[in-house]
Scaffold this motif. Structure first.
Motif, PDB file in Angstrom:
ATOM      1  N   GLU A   1      -0.403  10.906  -7.334  1.00 38.83           N
ATOM      2  CA  GLU A   1      -0.831   9.995  -8.396  1.00 38.83           C
ATOM      3  C   GLU A   1      -0.344   8.567  -8.169  1.00 38.83           C
ATOM      4  O   GLU A   1      -0.890   7.622  -8.727  1.00 38.83           O
ATOM      5  CB  GLU A   1      -0.342  10.493  -9.763  1.00 38.83           C
ATOM      6  N   ASP A   2       0.685   8.400  -7.340  1.00 35.68           N
ATOM      7  CA  ASP A   2       1.240   7.081  -7.048  1.00 35.68           C
ATOM      8  C   ASP A   2       0.654   6.466  -5.775  1.00 35.68           C
ATOM      9  O   ASP A   2       1.010   5.353  -5.407  1.00 35.68           O
ATOM     10  CB  ASP A   2       2.760   7.164  -6.877  1.00 35.68           C
TER      11      ASP A   2
ATOM     12  N   ASP B   1      -2.256   5.188  -2.821  1.00 38.15           N
ATOM     13  CA  ASP B   1      -3.547   4.545  -2.581  1.00 38.15           C
ATOM     14  C   ASP B   1      -4.350   5.314  -1.535  1.00 38.15           C
ATOM     15  O   ASP B   1      -5.572   5.264  -1.514  1.00 38.15           O
ATOM     16  CB  ASP B   1      -3.354   3.123  -2.047  1.00 38.15           C
TER      17      ASP B   1
ATOM     18  N   PRO C   1      -6.575  11.709  -7.793  1.00 40.17           N
ATOM     19  CA  PRO C   1      -6.286  10.661  -8.772  1.00 40.17           C
ATOM     20  C   PRO C   1      -7.195   9.452  -8.533  1.00 40.17           C
ATOM     21  O   PRO C   1      -7.644   9.218  -7.409  1.00 40.17           O
ATOM     22  CB  PRO C   1      -4.827  10.286  -8.482  1.00 40.17           C
ATOM     23  N   SER C   2      -7.446   8.673  -9.561  1.00 37.18           N
ATOM     24  CA  SER C   2      -8.327   7.513  -9.433  1.00 37.18           C
ATOM     25  C   SER C   2      -7.741   6.435  -8.528  1.00 37.18           C
ATOM     26  O   SER C   2      -8.470   5.557  -8.075  1.00 37.18           O
ATOM     27  CB  SER C   2      -8.627   6.931 -10.812  1.00 37.18           C
ATOM     28  N   SER C   3      -6.466   6.504  -8.226  1.00 41.63           N
ATOM     29  CA  SER C   3      -5.826   5.505  -7.363  1.00 41.63           C
ATOM     30  C   SER C   3      -6.166   5.687  -5.884  1.00 41.63           C
ATOM     31  O   SER C   3      -6.034   4.753  -5.093  1.00 41.63           O
ATOM     32  CB  SER C   3      -4.305   5.565  -7.527  1.00 41.63           C
ATOM     33  N   ILE C   4      -6.614   6.884  -5.495  1.00 40.64           N
ATOM     34  CA  ILE C   4      -6.887   7.165  -4.081  1.00 40.64           C
ATOM     35  C   ILE C   4      -8.141   6.442  -3.630  1.00 40.64           C
ATOM     36  O   ILE C   4      -9.202   6.573  -4.237  1.00 40.64           O
ATOM     37  CB  ILE C   4      -7.029   8.686  -3.828  1.00 40.64           C
ATOM     38  N   ARG C   5      -8.031   5.697  -2.527  1.00 40.29           N
ATOM     39  CA  ARG C   5      -9.160   4.946  -1.966  1.00 40.29           C
ATOM     40  C   ARG C   5      -9.599   5.472  -0.613  1.00 40.29           C
ATOM     41  O   ARG C   5     -10.723   5.249  -0.189  1.00 40.29           O
ATOM     42  CB  ARG C   5      -8.789   3.471  -1.815  1.00 40.29           C
TER      43      ARG C   5
ATOM     44  N   ARG D   1       0.853  -1.192   0.000  1.00 35.85           N
ATOM     45  CA  ARG D   1       0.000   0.000   0.000  1.00 35.85           C
ATOM     46  C   ARG D   1       0.883   1.234   0.000  1.00 35.85           C
ATOM     47  O   ARG D   1       1.858   1.324   0.736  1.00 35.85           O
ATOM     48  CB  ARG D   1      -0.918   0.020   1.225  1.00 35.85           C
ATOM     49  N   ARG D   2       0.512   2.202  -0.833  1.00 35.73           N
ATOM     50  CA  ARG D   2       1.308   3.420  -0.992  1.00 35.73           C
ATOM     51  C   ARG D   2       0.565   4.599  -0.386  1.00 35.73           C
ATOM     52  O   ARG D   2      -0.610   4.817  -0.677  1.00 35.73           O
ATOM     53  CB  ARG D   2       1.587   3.648  -2.467  1.00 35.73           C
TER      54      ARG D   2
END
Length: 80
Positions: free
Chosen positions: A29-30, A32, A47-51, A2-3
């Protein structure tokens, strides 16, 4: 792995540790997830990567939580 992107200095000594399975990244952008304290992120395109976004402290007035919920991003705080 997990980033995590840390936006603010969320500790008094600037050190954050999560143990194995996590790494801290420089670019949103990199990431989570985001850890933050007082920066106002209204108007910031996630960014779409963020949860998930965690605010270190009480309240979430500096986070557009309703808008982010519609995008499927979980927002929570960590009051003491």
């Amino acid at each position: 792995m997990r980033r995590i992107k840390v936006i603010d200095d969320i500790t008094k000594d600037g050190k954050v540790g999560f143990g194995e399975g996590y790494e801290f990244v420089q670019d949103m952008e990199d990431a989570d997830a985001i850890l933050m304290r007082s920066t106002d992120i209204h108007g910031v395109q996630m960014p779409s990567s963020i949860r998930a976004i965690a605010r270190c402290g009480a309240g979430v007035n500096n986070i557009p939580s309703a808008e982010l919920a519609r995008q499927g991003i979980v927002v929570f705080n960590t009051p003491v």
